[in-house]
Design a protein around this motif. Structure first.
Motif, short mmCIF file in Angstrom:
data_model
loop_
_atom_site.label_atom_id
_atom_site.label_comp_id
_atom_site.label_asym_id
_atom_site.label_seq_id
_atom_site.Cartn_x
_atom_site.Cartn_y
_atom_site.Cartn_z
N GLN A 253 0.81 -1.33 0.30
CA GLN A 253 -0.27 -0.13 -0.13
C GLN A 253 0.85 1.43 -0.07
O GLN A 253 0.36 2.30 0.39
CB GLN A 253 -0.65 0.11 1.33
CG GLN A 253 -1.88 -1.77 1.31
CD GLN A 253 -2.85 -1.04 2.34
OE1 GLN A 253 -2.64 -0.75 3.85
NE2 GLN A 253 -4.13 -1.93 2.34
N SER A 254 2.29 1.43 0.33
CA SER A 254 2.65 2.32 -0.02
C SER A 254 3.95 1.41 -0.07
O SER A 254 5.29 2.10 0.16
CB SER A 254 3.20 2.69 1.01
OG SER A 254 3.91 2.54 2.32
N MET A 261 1.06 8.36 -1.34
CA MET A 261 0.01 7.43 0.04
C MET A 261 -1.18 8.25 0.68
O MET A 261 -0.63 8.86 1.71
CB MET A 261 0.71 6.71 0.63
CG MET A 261 -0.05 5.31 1.40
SD MET A 261 -0.92 6.07 3.27
CE MET A 261 0.70 5.47 4.46
N ARG A 263 -3.69 7.74 3.54
CA ARG A 263 -4.22 6.84 4.49
C ARG A 263 -5.83 6.60 4.69
O ARG A 263 -6.34 7.64 4.58
CB ARG A 263 -3.28 6.80 5.35
CG ARG A 263 -3.21 7.68 6.42
CD ARG A 263 -2.78 7.45 7.91
NE ARG A 263 -1.59 8.24 7.15
CZ ARG A 263 -0.27 7.94 7.58
NH1 ARG A 263 -0.34 7.53 9.47
NH2 ARG A 263 1.55 7.90 7.30
N SER A 293 -3.90 2.92 2.33
CA SER A 293 -4.11 2.16 2.95
C SER A 293 -4.68 2.80 3.80
O SER A 293 -5.02 3.38 4.72
CB SER A 293 -2.29 2.72 2.81
OG SER A 293 -2.23 3.90 4.05
N ARG A 295 -4.22 0.57 8.22
CA ARG A 295 -2.62 0.37 8.44
C ARG A 295 -3.50 -0.02 10.17
O ARG A 295 -4.26 0.44 10.47
CB ARG A 295 -1.87 1.46 8.99
CG ARG A 295 -0.92 2.32 7.95
CD ARG A 295 -0.27 1.40 7.25
NE ARG A 295 0.98 2.56 6.00
CZ ARG A 295 1.33 1.44 5.67
NH1 ARG A 295 1.06 -0.37 4.85
NH2 ARG A 295 2.81 2.08 4.83
#
Length: 357
Positions: A253-254, A261, A263, A293, A295
């Motif tokens: 995702q990064s 990115m 988030r 993303s 996380r």
């Protein structure tokens, strides 16, 4: 901003030395870079503010945020043999700490070379050879042989800041930088470049940049900055840990060279989905590659800003391979795409747009 100037700015900021609360070199560079981008002020916490020249005071306020500090160390005690105990300032994995070359600032402001030392393998027990050293088993050595020499000859005191000794390199063929502190000097560079590039724009919002201090020890500067700016909306610039060397393809995702990115979630924030969708649509309309993303950990200034009066906040991050280590990679194209996206978003903002978030 021209490519050559961007490269130089990123290298200069990476090379600057500034752990939490000792960001003076960084703020000096930043203030010089944005001196023509608006009214610039700095408080005693080393937070820097830049007001866009056409701010009127009667429109929605957009805060642009980045933090200036880097992870490093601080001298805790000086042993009789001249070895110096230290504490981590910010998040370090112990596997990356031993054998670093570092710079220690003495009471005259000079940066002296040293190394993070540990017990040589010749003197280790069998058990010690199979595990990571404990923090108290490490020390910083500047070559002294006594505590008196550390104090009188080197001028180093308890409380001295310590940073990795790394010089940033740029590879023209690959478009990659290799250096320290891209969390968050790349965000600092984005903040400066954005303010410079919109300095002559007649916008429909007031824009205030806040370069905040002490993020790596708990977002402390951001708490002060947000109360002074009182934003209605915020964009946070970050250097996010890249995952393309540690995750399977479907979880990346990064990754480097895949765009900035944005988030949706981390351990401190659930991004405003309406503002997030607006940003993603702007990227799609302008063919700017982006990554999203979700996380399971992490955190950044955006959480502090969002909790202040609920200002919708997004985080635009440049992926950083090996963040929170002395040596990190970033891609110039990710920085350039992040900068372009931020400027396009800002130019589209007005009171009506904000009301839909």
């Amino acid at each position: 901003m021209k490519k050559e100037k961007s490269i130089q700015l990123i290298q200069d900021l990476s090379n600057a030395r500034g752990i939490s609360s000792f960001e003076d070199e960084v703020t000096a560079l930043f203030k010089d870079e944005v001196k023509d981008a608006g009214t610039v002020t700095e408080d005693h916490m080393r937070n820097v503010f830049v007001n866009q020249p056409f701010n009127s005071g009667d429109r929605p306020v957009v805060e642009l945020d980045a933090h200036s500090d880097e992870v490093g160390f601080m001298i805790r005690a000086i042993k009789p043999n001249g070895q110096m105990m230290f504490v981590n300032v910010g998040g370090w994995a112990m596997v990356t700490v031993p054998a670093q070359k570092v710079k220690v600032r003495n009471h005259d402001g000079e940066w002296l070379s040293g190394i993070v030392s540990s017990t040589p393998p010749h003197f280790m027990t069998a058990e010690e050879r199979t595990r990571l050293p404990k923090p108290d088993e490490l020390s910083i050595d500047v070559g002294a042989s006594s505590a008196q020499e550390v104090r009188d000859v080197y001028g180093i005191e308890i409380g001295a800041p310590v940073v990795p000794d790394v010089t940033c390199e740029y590879n023209e063929k690959s478009g990659l930088f290799l250096g320290k502190a891209f969390d968050n000097r790349i965000g600092t560079a984005l903040l400066a470049a954005t303010m410079n590039d919109i300095a002559t724009e007649q916008l429909d919002v007031d824009v205030v940049a806040g370069l905040s201090s002490q993020e790596e020890v708990g977002d402390r500067g951001a708490e002060v900055v947000v109360r002074k700016i009182k934003p209605d909306l915020a964009i946070v610039f970050e250097g996010a840990p890249a995952d393309d060397t540690v995750m399977p393809d479907y979880l990346i995702q990064s990754g480097l060279r895949k765009g900035p990115m944005l988030r949706d979630f981390d351990s401190t924030i659930v991004t405003n989905p309406h503002f997030q969708r607006f940003a993603l649509d702007v990227a799609a309309e302008n063919n700017i590659p982006v990554q999203r993303s979700v996380r399971t950990g992490g955190g950044q200034d955006g959480a502090i800003i969002n909790r202040y009066n609920g200002a919708p906040t997004i985080v635009i991050s440049v992926p950083v391979r090996y963040a929170h280590t002395p040596y990190c990679f970033i891609a110039l194209e990710d920085y350039q795409n992040a900068l372009e996206l931020a400027k396009l978003i800002i130019k589209k903002l007005n009171a009506n747009v904000l009301s839909n978030f």
